[in-house]
Design an enzyme around this catalytic site. Sequence first.
Site, PDB file in Angstrom:
ATOM      1  N   SER A  72     109.769  14.750  27.107  1.00 11.49           N
ATOM      2  CA  SER A  72     109.916  13.445  27.791  1.00 11.49           C
ATOM      3  C   SER A  72     111.345  12.928  27.711  1.00 11.49           C
ATOM      4  CB  SER A  72     108.981  12.416  27.158  1.00 11.49           C
ATOM      5  OG  SER A  72     107.671  12.895  27.159  1.00 11.49           O
ATOM      6  N   SER A  82      99.030  11.466  30.313  1.00  7.89           N
ATOM      7  CA  SER A  82      98.185  10.262  30.218  1.00  7.89           C
ATOM      8  C   SER A  82      96.849  10.485  30.929  1.00  7.89           C
ATOM      9  CB  SER A  82      98.908   9.072  30.866  1.00  7.89           C
ATOM     10  OG  SER A  82      98.866   9.212  32.269  1.00  7.89           O
ATOM     11  N   ASN A  83      95.900   9.615  30.625  1.00  2.00           N
ATOM     12  CA  ASN A  83      94.590   9.786  31.260  1.00  2.00           C
ATOM     13  C   ASN A  83      94.647   9.623  32.776  1.00  2.00           C
ATOM     14  OD1 ASN A  83      93.626  10.335  28.744  1.00  2.00           O
ATOM     15  ND2 ASN A  83      91.854   8.976  28.921  1.00  2.00           N
ATOM     16  N   SER A 116     108.049  13.267  18.898  1.00  4.72           N
ATOM     17  CA  SER A 116     107.310  13.039  17.647  1.00  4.72           C
ATOM     18  C   SER A 116     107.928  13.821  16.504  1.00  4.72           C
ATOM     19  CB  SER A 116     105.848  13.481  17.796  1.00  4.72           C
ATOM     20  OG  SER A 116     105.201  12.672  18.713  1.00  4.72           O
ATOM     21  N   GLU A 138      97.608  22.252  24.961  1.00  7.77           N
ATOM     22  CA  GLU A 138      97.627  20.927  24.344  1.00  7.77           C
ATOM     23  C   GLU A 138      96.421  20.101  24.795  1.00  7.77           C
ATOM     24  OE1 GLU A 138     101.028  18.552  25.408  1.00  7.77           O
ATOM     25  OE2 GLU A 138     100.922  17.367  23.580  1.00  7.77           O
TER      26      GLU A 138
END
Length: 814
Positions: free
Chosen positions: A126, A377-378, A158, A241
Site C-alpha cells: 500500500s 477491503s470487504n 505492518s 492471504e
Amino acid sequence: MPSFDDTAFRAEVRRFLHEHLPADMAQRGRTDVHPTRADMLGITALLARKGWSVPHWPTAYGGPGWTPLQRQVFEEELMMAGAPPNNIQGVSLVGPVVYTYGTDAQKARFLPPIREGRTFWAQGFSEPNAGSDLASLRTRAVRDGDHYVVDGQKIWTSQAMLADWLFCLVRTDPAAKAQRGISFLLIPLDAPGITVRPIVSIDEGESLCEVFLEGVRVPADHLIGEEGRGWDYAKFLLGNERVATAEVPRNKRNLAALVTMATRARRGRAALIDDPVFRDRVTQAEIDLRALEAAAVATLEAGDDSALTPSALKLQGCELLQRILGLQVETLGAHGAVFHPHDTFQQADGTRSGPDWAPGVTAEFLFRRAATIYGGSNEVQRNIIAKLLFSGQRPAPPARDESQTMLEQSAQRFAAPQRAPATRRARIAGGAATARAGWAHLCKTGFTALGIDEALGGMGGSSADQAVLFEALGRNLSLDPVAGCAVAPAALLAAADWPPEQRAALLGEIIEGRQIVAFADLDFAQFGLAHLDFAPPERAHPEFADPERAVPERAAPGRAAPGRADPERADPERANGGPSCRPESDGTWVLEGHCHVIPGGAIADAFLVTARSAHSGDCGVFLVERGAPGVQCADGRAIDGQPLADLALRGVRVAAASVVLAPGPAAHAALGAARDRITALSCADAVAAMDEALWITVDYLGTRRQFGAALADFQALRHRIADMYAELAMARAAARLAVTALDGPAAERSRYASLAKVRVARAGAFVGAQAIQLHGGIGMTDECAIGHYYKRLFAFERIGGDTHAHARRFAALG
Ligand SMILES: Cc1cc2nc3c(=O)[nH]c(=O)nc-3n(C[C@H](O)[C@H](O)[C@H](O)COP(=O)(O)OP(=O)(O)OC[C@H]3O[C@@H](n4cnc5c(N)ncnc54)[C@H](O)[C@@H]3O)c2cc1C
C-alpha cells in the site's frame, strides 16, 4: 466425519504446545494486540524444531506434508494455546512467492531463515495514494547496472519497525499499462535511504508503519521472477492471504473466550450467558462459525484457485470476527469503555477495576475494525465476487461419482418440466388429483426407493445420493413431497418393531406409490425441538464449553429435569398441540389431538403419527388410515404449492399391528434420525433453490437496462449480488455438513441438522428477499419465476421446525 477433527493429530499438536510454548508468551498471545518481534520469531523457531513452522509449504522446502484439514487443526491449536502469529508475512505471504517464482539462489537464501524464525518480513504494497487501487502505486525502481534504485513511500506496512526485510511492489515501467509495469522486489530494511516511522493506531498501539525509500540501492538479483510481472505474483500472494483472512482459528479462539467471559459476567444474580437474548446471539455466532469453517475446509480441499469463494470467506469471516469481539466487549458492561489495553486498570488502593478478563478486550475490538479493511477491503471483495459472477464464473461443481452424475441427470430430466410457472399453476389448480398423478409419475422413476436398503426392497444409495435428488427437486421447485412421503416413512419403518414381511409390504407399497403415507409429526416450532429428542449424552464440541461452568443436569427423553415439573407430561395436548396416545388393555392404542401442517398430507392415504404417551411422556409412532373412525383431515397447500394437511384425531383406535414404534427410547431414536434426515435433505433442496434464484437474478441484472445502462453496472446492485453469493456459499457448506453428519453419531447428526436449518434458512430469507428486490416490480408477479423461489424458501424456513426451535436445539445439544 464433519467435525474437522483429526483426533490423534490434534492431540499431538496440543501436547507439543502444552509442553513447549512458554507460559508468558502464551499469556501475551492471548491479550496483546500487537505481538513483539521476539515472540513472532520465537514461535517460528520453536515450531521449526519440530518441522512444523511452515505448514503450507511443500515438503521440498521444509513443509510437513499435511492435508488441508491438518493445517486447519494446527492453526486452531496454535490459536487456542495462545501462540503469537507465526511470522505471517514471511511464512504465509512471501515464502510461497519465493518458492513458486524465485530462482534457486533466492530459494536457498531466503527460505531457510524464514522457516527457522531468523528473519522477519513486512509487506510493502500500500501507498498513500494506492490503497484499494493498488495498481496505481508510484514507488519507482529504476535499473542502474546490477542494482535497482528505489524511491517512494509505503504506508500501513505492518510491523515494518520490527522487520529485517520488505517485500515490495515497485513500478519499473511507468509507460506500461498500470498492472504490467509493476515488479516484485525484496528490499533489506537496513539499506541506506530507508526510514521507518511507526503510526499509532486507534487502539493506541503500534504496529502500522510508514516506510520512506530515498535512492535505495537494491541488488537486481532481489527481483522475483520477471521484471513487469509483479502484479501476477501479488495476485497469487493475495489469493493465499484471502483464505487466511477467513479467520476461522481466530474466530474459534474468540468464541471460546466469549463463552468463558459471558459465563463469568453477572447480570443481577444470573450469568450473562443465561440471558436468552445474549445467549441467542452467541448461538448464532457459533452457527455462523461452523458454516464458515466448513466452507473454508471445503475450499482448501477442493484446491479451488478462483477468487470467488475465498472472497466470500473473507467477507463473512471478518464480519463474524467483529461481531464476536463486539459481544466480548458487551460482557464488560461499562468497563468496556475503560482504557486498559494490556494490564488491569488498577485503583489507587491496588484493587482491580473491572473483571480480570478485561485487559486487551476493547483494544482488540478497536484494532480489528481493520479486519474488513486489510487484505483487500470487504467492498473490494464484493467487487471481485460481482465481477466474476457477471463474467459468467461459477463455483466449482461438487465432486460427484459416476452414479451420482447419472442420478443428477435423471433427476434433472424428471423435475425440470415442473418448473415453468404455467405448469406449476396448472398442477396446483388441479388439487389433490393432479398432485397424486404427479406422485405416481415420480414413483415410476424409482426415486422413492433411493436411500432405502436393498434388503428392504429399496435401491440403496447414500445420504449424499439422496441430497443429489433433493437438489434437483429444489432447483426445479418440484411439488412432490419426497421428504414427508418417502424419506421419513422409510426411515421410521426401517426401525419399526414389525415382522420383516409386514415392513417390506408397506415399504413396497410406499415405494411404488400404491399407498401414500405422510409423516404427521409434532409441530416442532410450537413444541420446541430440544424437548423432542433424547438428552445429549455428552457435549459434542467441548472447545466452546467453559470448564468452570457446571453442566446442568439434563432431563431424560420426555421427562422433566430433576426437581422441575414437566408441563408436557402434565398436559401434553395443551402443552404442545400434538396428539397424545394411551394404551388399552386389549393391546390397542387410542390417539387424541391434532397434527398441523403435514407435508404431503393432502395426497396421503395414511399417516405416520407421532404421539406422546400421557403416562410416560415418551413418543411413539402410529399408522393411521385417512378414513379411520375419528380421523378428520383438512387438506390444503403450502404457500409454495406443496400439498399439506391438518389432522384431527378424536379417540382414534390403533390396532397393535399398526403401532410402528411403541413409545420409548427406540421410538425417540428413530424419530430423531428421521427428523434429521428430512431436515438435512430439505436444506439441500433449499440451497439449490437459492442457487437458482441467484443465477436468475444475475442474468436479469445483465439484461435489464435503466438510466442508459444495464442494472449490472450499478455497484449498489453488484454488492447485493456479492452478498447473496456469500450467504449462499455459507448455506451450501452448512447443508453439506448436515448431509455428511447423517451417517455419524446421533448427537452430532442432530446438532448439524439444526445448524444447517438455521444457517440455510437465514441465507434463504436474505437471498429470496434480495432476488425479489433486484427484480423490481416484475419480481412481484406470479408470472415471474423469482417469486416462486422466494415462496419455496419462505415455506422451507417455517416447515419442519423454525429457526428459533432449531437454534435452541443446536444450543441444547452443544
Ligand atoms: C491494520 C492494517 C494493516 C495493514 N497492513 C498492511 C501491510 O502490512 N502491508 C500493506 O501493504 N498494506 C497494509 N494495509 C493496508 C490495506 O491493505 C489498505 O488499507 C487497504 O487496501 C485499503 O486501502 P486504503 O486504506 O487506502 O483505503 P481506500 O482504498 O481509500 O478505501 C476507503 C474506503 O473506500 C472503499 N473503496 C475503495 N475503493 C472502492 C471501490 N472501487 N468500490 C467500493 N468501495 C471502495 C474501501 O473499501 C474503504 O471502505 C493494512 C491496513 C490496515 C488497516
